[in-house]
Design a protein around this motif. Structure first.
Motif, PDB file in Angstrom:
ATOM      1  N   MET A 123       6.577 -12.846 -66.364  1.00 39.05           N
ATOM      2  CA  MET A 123       6.629 -14.077 -65.542  1.00 39.05           C
ATOM      3  C   MET A 123       6.264 -13.795 -64.092  1.00 39.05           C
ATOM      4  O   MET A 123       5.520 -14.524 -63.462  1.00 39.05           O
ATOM      5  CB  MET A 123       8.039 -14.680 -65.623  1.00 39.05           C
ATOM      6  N   ARG A 124       6.805 -12.729 -63.546  1.00 36.93           N
ATOM      7  CA  ARG A 124       6.576 -12.440 -62.124  1.00 36.93           C
ATOM      8  C   ARG A 124       5.221 -11.748 -61.907  1.00 36.93           C
ATOM      9  O   ARG A 124       4.521 -12.031 -60.947  1.00 36.93           O
ATOM     10  CB  ARG A 124       7.709 -11.543 -61.635  1.00 36.93           C
ATOM     11  N   GLY A 125       4.888 -10.830 -62.817  1.00 35.15           N
ATOM     12  CA  GLY A 125       3.652 -10.053 -62.652  1.00 35.15           C
ATOM     13  C   GLY A 125       2.409 -10.919 -62.706  1.00 35.15           C
ATOM     14  O   GLY A 125       1.466 -10.721 -61.924  1.00 35.15           O
ATOM     15  N   CYS A 151      -1.345  -2.957 -66.276  1.00 31.07           N
ATOM     16  CA  CYS A 151      -0.551  -2.369 -67.361  1.00 31.07           C
ATOM     17  C   CYS A 151       0.600  -3.275 -67.736  1.00 31.07           C
ATOM     18  O   CYS A 151       1.309  -3.799 -66.870  1.00 31.07           O
ATOM     19  CB  CYS A 151      -0.008  -1.005 -66.924  1.00 31.07           C
ATOM     20  N   ASP A 152       0.757  -3.477 -69.028  1.00 30.96           N
ATOM     21  CA  ASP A 152       1.998  -4.053 -69.568  1.00 30.96           C
ATOM     22  C   ASP A 152       2.142  -3.480 -70.964  1.00 30.96           C
ATOM     23  O   ASP A 152       1.136  -3.273 -71.654  1.00 30.96           O
ATOM     24  CB  ASP A 152       1.950  -5.587 -69.618  1.00 30.96           C
ATOM     25  N   ILE A 153       3.361  -3.251 -71.360  1.00 30.58           N
ATOM     26  CA  ILE A 153       3.577  -2.692 -72.705  1.00 30.58           C
ATOM     27  C   ILE A 153       3.016  -3.641 -73.761  1.00 30.58           C
ATOM     28  O   ILE A 153       2.560  -3.217 -74.812  1.00 30.58           O
ATOM     29  CB  ILE A 153       5.084  -2.379 -72.914  1.00 30.58           C
ATOM     30  N   ARG A 154       2.970  -4.952 -73.446  1.00 28.62           N
ATOM     31  CA  ARG A 154       2.453  -5.944 -74.406  1.00 28.62           C
ATOM     32  C   ARG A 154       0.981  -6.230 -74.105  1.00 28.62           C
ATOM     33  O   ARG A 154       0.649  -6.756 -73.037  1.00 28.62           O
ATOM     34  CB  ARG A 154       3.253  -7.244 -74.297  1.00 28.62           C
ATOM     35  N   PRO A 155       0.085  -5.904 -75.039  1.00 31.75           N
ATOM     36  CA  PRO A 155      -1.348  -6.091 -74.790  1.00 31.75           C
ATOM     37  C   PRO A 155      -1.699  -7.536 -74.425  1.00 31.75           C
ATOM     38  O   PRO A 155      -2.598  -7.776 -73.604  1.00 31.75           O
ATOM     39  CB  PRO A 155      -2.004  -5.703 -76.123  1.00 31.75           C
ATOM     40  N   ASP A 214      11.090  -5.033 -65.766  1.00 34.35           N
ATOM     41  CA  ASP A 214      12.545  -5.248 -65.751  1.00 34.35           C
ATOM     42  C   ASP A 214      13.213  -4.186 -64.877  1.00 34.35           C
ATOM     43  O   ASP A 214      12.634  -3.169 -64.545  1.00 34.35           O
ATOM     44  CB  ASP A 214      13.064  -5.156 -67.189  1.00 34.35           C
ATOM     45  N   TRP A 215      14.473  -4.413 -64.521  1.00 39.65           N
ATOM     46  CA  TRP A 215      15.184  -3.587 -63.535  1.00 39.65           C
ATOM     47  C   TRP A 215      15.287  -2.116 -63.921  1.00 39.65           C
ATOM     48  O   TRP A 215      15.226  -1.242 -63.064  1.00 39.65           O
ATOM     49  CB  TRP A 215      16.598  -4.156 -63.317  1.00 39.65           C
ATOM     50  N   LYS A 216      15.477  -1.838 -65.219  1.00 42.11           N
ATOM     51  CA  LYS A 216      15.765  -0.448 -65.607  1.00 42.11           C
ATOM     52  C   LYS A 216      14.551   0.469 -65.464  1.00 42.11           C
ATOM     53  O   LYS A 216      14.703   1.682 -65.434  1.00 42.11           O
ATOM     54  CB  LYS A 216      16.329  -0.398 -67.024  1.00 42.11           C
ATOM     55  N   GLU A 237       9.419  -4.817 -57.374  1.00 40.24           N
ATOM     56  CA  GLU A 237      10.132  -6.099 -57.413  1.00 40.24           C
ATOM     57  C   GLU A 237      11.636  -5.894 -57.217  1.00 40.24           C
ATOM     58  O   GLU A 237      12.148  -4.784 -57.328  1.00 40.24           O
ATOM     59  CB  GLU A 237       9.862  -6.824 -58.752  1.00 40.24           C
ATOM     60  N   VAL A 238      12.307  -6.981 -56.934  1.00 43.30           N
ATOM     61  CA  VAL A 238      13.741  -6.937 -56.633  1.00 43.30           C
ATOM     62  C   VAL A 238      14.580  -6.973 -57.910  1.00 43.30           C
ATOM     63  O   VAL A 238      14.178  -7.614 -58.875  1.00 43.30           O
ATOM     64  CB  VAL A 238      14.142  -8.133 -55.744  1.00 43.30           C
ATOM     65  N   PRO A 239      15.749  -6.375 -57.881  1.00 44.33           N
ATOM     66  CA  PRO A 239      16.167  -5.291 -57.004  1.00 44.33           C
ATOM     67  C   PRO A 239      15.416  -4.029 -57.415  1.00 44.33           C
ATOM     68  O   PRO A 239      15.333  -3.714 -58.602  1.00 44.33           O
ATOM     69  CB  PRO A 239      17.660  -5.136 -57.298  1.00 44.33           C
TER      70      PRO A 239
HETATM   71  N1  LIG Z   1      11.125 -12.054 -56.011  1.00 46.58           N
HETATM   72  C1  LIG Z   1      11.328 -13.074 -56.820  1.00 46.58           C
HETATM   73  O1  LIG Z   1      11.392 -14.227 -56.410  1.00 46.58           O
HETATM   74  C2  LIG Z   1      11.469 -12.805 -58.291  1.00 46.58           C
HETATM   75  C3  LIG Z   1      11.442 -13.852 -59.216  1.00 46.58           C
HETATM   76  C4  LIG Z   1      11.544 -13.548 -60.574  1.00 46.58           C
HETATM   77  C5  LIG Z   1      11.686 -12.220 -60.976  1.00 46.58           C
HETATM   78  N2  LIG Z   1      11.716 -11.239 -60.049  1.00 46.58           N
HETATM   79  C6  LIG Z   1      11.808  -9.827 -60.448  1.00 46.58           C
HETATM   80  O2  LIG Z   1      10.588  -9.445 -61.074  1.00 46.58           O
HETATM   81  C7  LIG Z   1      10.839  -8.456 -62.070  1.00 46.58           C
HETATM   82  C8  LIG Z   1      10.259  -8.920 -63.406  1.00 46.58           C
HETATM   83  O3  LIG Z   1      10.904 -10.110 -63.800  1.00 46.58           O
HETATM   84  P1  LIG Z   1      10.207 -11.148 -64.792  1.00 46.58           P
HETATM   85  O4  LIG Z   1      10.925 -12.425 -64.622  1.00 46.58           O
HETATM   86  O5  LIG Z   1       8.730 -11.126 -64.605  1.00 46.58           O
HETATM   87  O6  LIG Z   1      10.571 -10.508 -66.221  1.00 46.58           O
HETATM   88  P2  LIG Z   1       9.670 -10.516 -67.543  1.00 46.58           P
HETATM   89  O7  LIG Z   1      10.567 -10.099 -68.637  1.00 46.58           O
HETATM   90  O8  LIG Z   1       8.950 -11.817 -67.670  1.00 46.58           O
HETATM   91  O9  LIG Z   1       8.566  -9.400 -67.250  1.00 46.58           O
HETATM   92  C9  LIG Z   1       8.785  -8.018 -67.354  1.00 46.58           C
HETATM   93  C10 LIG Z   1       7.512  -7.418 -67.911  1.00 46.58           C
HETATM   94  O10 LIG Z   1       7.620  -5.978 -67.914  1.00 46.58           O
HETATM   95  C11 LIG Z   1       6.941  -5.523 -69.086  1.00 46.58           C
HETATM   96  N3  LIG Z   1       7.383  -4.167 -69.419  1.00 46.58           N
HETATM   97  C12 LIG Z   1       8.598  -3.784 -69.874  1.00 46.58           C
HETATM   98  N4  LIG Z   1       8.599  -2.454 -70.102  1.00 46.58           N
HETATM   99  C13 LIG Z   1       7.380  -1.998 -69.764  1.00 46.58           C
HETATM  100  C14 LIG Z   1       6.779  -0.703 -69.786  1.00 46.58           C
HETATM  101  N5  LIG Z   1       7.430   0.377 -70.198  1.00 46.58           N
HETATM  102  N6  LIG Z   1       5.488  -0.587 -69.384  1.00 46.58           N
HETATM  103  C15 LIG Z   1       4.806  -1.685 -68.967  1.00 46.58           C
HETATM  104  N7  LIG Z   1       5.322  -2.928 -68.940  1.00 46.58           N
HETATM  105  C16 LIG Z   1       6.601  -3.072 -69.331  1.00 46.58           C
HETATM  106  C17 LIG Z   1       7.296  -6.552 -70.157  1.00 46.58           C
HETATM  107  O11 LIG Z   1       6.400  -6.544 -71.245  1.00 46.58           O
HETATM  108  C18 LIG Z   1       7.240  -7.846 -69.347  1.00 46.58           C
HETATM  109  O12 LIG Z   1       5.955  -8.448 -69.453  1.00 46.58           O
HETATM  110  C19 LIG Z   1      12.346  -8.246 -62.068  1.00 46.58           C
HETATM  111  O13 LIG Z   1      12.658  -7.184 -61.230  1.00 46.58           O
HETATM  112  C20 LIG Z   1      12.879  -9.534 -61.480  1.00 46.58           C
HETATM  113  O14 LIG Z   1      14.148  -9.411 -60.881  1.00 46.58           O
HETATM  114  C21 LIG Z   1      11.597 -11.504 -58.725  1.00 46.58           C
END
Ligand SMILES: NC(=O)c1ccc[n+]([C@@H]2O[C@H](COP(=O)([O-])OP(=O)(O)OC[C@H]3O[C@@H](n4cnc5c(N)ncnc54)[C@H](O)[C@@H]3O)[C@@H](O)[C@H]2O)c1
Length: 458
Positions: free
Chosen positions: A57-59, A78-82, A127-129, A148-150
């Protein structure tokens, strides 16, 4: 990784004989030969080649903005999901750009992106981890990082990021966008011009009912984290603007915090409703409060609530000796009246004597003190978007500073200070809201720079 232990200190203070019940965490010594990165400026980069990891969502939003960011080029994905990578390539194609090298399909495909020689900045939206592991690897492979945060979820991760940035001399910036919102920037400018007098107390929050978002996080990572960890796990949107107003590690520093939370009700109820199984030990309380005191006698109040049916709020309220500002629930400014009618008995039916300035005065003030960065970028930011434009300003400033070899608007110590609530608030809560010492993440450098300022090229 550093071993960080919470050490309870019951010290009899030398002066006065009071008992100090503060809990201290270990501050690892700075390795020999390593220096701080306060004010770090690196060689100017003409065109910043950016590699993106995490296109959820954020990327994908970042890709949509970066096709417009001057001085930058999307260089790899890069994303784990093609399918996420393909979606990002399509955004680029629609913008008239060619496909770029891409990595996906395995848990550590991202390492190949970091190994590339033709990337200057790795931009992490997973994701955070995953944040810290990816950022450390990228810095060790010669890249600046934006996370991205945190950016970090505990003190081990924070100290690892600090030490890696100091050792490699690479920028490690957290992508905290809320410091670039129009109201926050203009209010910061007003504060820097002294309109509020001395700022004494600031409030910030992340109050956002995430119910409609929970199903969309990859592998349910966000709810799982809340299930596992107590404390303010998402403090940076409140902390960033508050710390900039208080010049944290630019003349002041956070010293102690205390936290308290409610019991967890809506989180476990949501899990039960959607999975049919009641979690046994859901950790994160619905509403968490943290109070912080600084060395210069200021306070910060931070709240976290992603579970309750409340209107969205980042609070952003400041109280100064001469004025007050508030963004939520309504944007308003108050100032000390020039003259108080001392010959009149105060009227309890009109408690609005110190009320907000009129909408006309507010508009005129906001125009007069519009932040120079907002003045320059407002139009384009609103067109490109990203939370109303603040995300674009964040990206623009990051690239502008790298293009010009300037210190970034946010350094690794900001990252540390804004993220440390994750673990420190949990320690406080789990110890009956005991005071917890906030480490000096600069390890002695918090007064080197006086006052927070953005850097500009000549
Ligand atoms: N600053 C803001 O306003 C704001 C808003 C939303 C989210 N965020 C932050 O953005 C980050 C992502 O959140 P999101 O909502 O996009 O989550 P999301 O689950 O939609 O996206 C995470 C992405 O990471 C990918 N991913 C996971 N493991 C991976 C790996 N090993 N290699 C490559 N890709 C991998 C997943 O496939 C997924 O597409 C978080 O840290 C969240 O807190 C910030």
């Amino acid at each position: 990784m550093f071993f960080v232990a919470a050490v309870a200190a019951l010290l009899i203070s030398a002066c006065g004989g009071e008992i100090d019940r503060t809990i201290y965490t270990v501050v690892p010594e700075r390795p020999a030969g390593q220096e701080d990165v306060i004010g770090l400026a690196t060689e100017p980069i003409d065109t910043v080649r950016v590699g993106f990891i995490g296109l959820g969502m954020r990327g994908i939003g970042a890709i949509e903005r970066y096709v417009y960011v001057p001085g930058a080029r999307i260089a790899a994905l890069c994303d784990i999901r093609p399918e996420m990578v393909e979606r990002a390539q399509k955004v680029m194609r629609d913008a008239g750009l060619s496909d770029v090298p891409a990595y996906s399909g395995t848990e550590d495909a991202w390492k190949q992106l970091c190994d590339r020689e033709d990337i200057d900045l790795v931009y992490i939206c997973t994701d955070w981890k995953h944040h810290t592991e990816m950022a450390v690897y990228a810095m060790e492979h010669g890249k600046h990082v934006a996370i991205e945060v945190p950016a970090a979820m505990n003190l081990d991760e924070i100290w690892t990021l600090i030490n890696t940035s100091e050792r490699t001399r690479k920028h490690c910036m957290q992508l905290e966008n809320c410091v670039y919102d129009f109201f926050e920037m203009t209010t910061l400018n007003m504060a820097q011009h002294g309109l509020f007098g001395e700022i004494l107390a600031v409030e910030g929050a992340y109050i956002h009912n995430l119910e409609e978002f929970w199903p969309y996080y990859w592998n349910n990572w966000r709810m799982s984290f809340n299930e596992e960890f107590r404390g303010d796990v998402y403090a940076t949107h409140g902390m960033g603007p508050a710390c900039q107003l208080l010049d944290i590690h630019r003349g002041d520093r956070m010293v102690t915090l205390v936290s308290m939370d409610t019991k967890a009700v809506n989180g476990p109820a949501y899990v039960e409703r959607t999975t049919g199984e009641r979690p046994e030990n859901f950790q994160n309380g619905d509403h968490t409060h943290t109070l912080i005191r600084t060395a210069n006698g200021k306070t910060i109040h931070i709240q976290h609530d992603v579970m309750s049916p409340r209107p969205y709020s980042r609070m952003y309220q400041l109280t100064g000796t001469d004025g007050y500002a508030s963004k939520y629930p309504i944007e308003e400014y108050c100032f000390r009246p020039e003259q108080i009618m001392s010959d009149e008995i105060p009227d309890h039916e009109n408690l609005n004597m110190h009320g907000a300035v009129s909408p006309e005065v507010k508009a005129a003030l906001m125009e007069k003190y519009k932040h120079p960065i907002v003045k320059e970028l407002e139009e384009m930011a609103k067109k490109v978007g990203g939370h109303g434009g603040m995300d674009f300003i964040m990206d623009y400033r990051l690239i502008y500073c790298l293009n010009n070899g300037l210190p970034l608007d946010m350094d690794v110590y900001d990252l540390a200070e804004w993220c440390c609530l994750g673990e420190l608030s949990r320690i406080s809560i789990e110890n009956n809201s005991a005071p917890v010492a906030v480490p000096d993440f600069t390890r002695g450098g918090w007064q080197k720079i006086q006052g927070y300022r953005h850097a500009f090229a000549e």
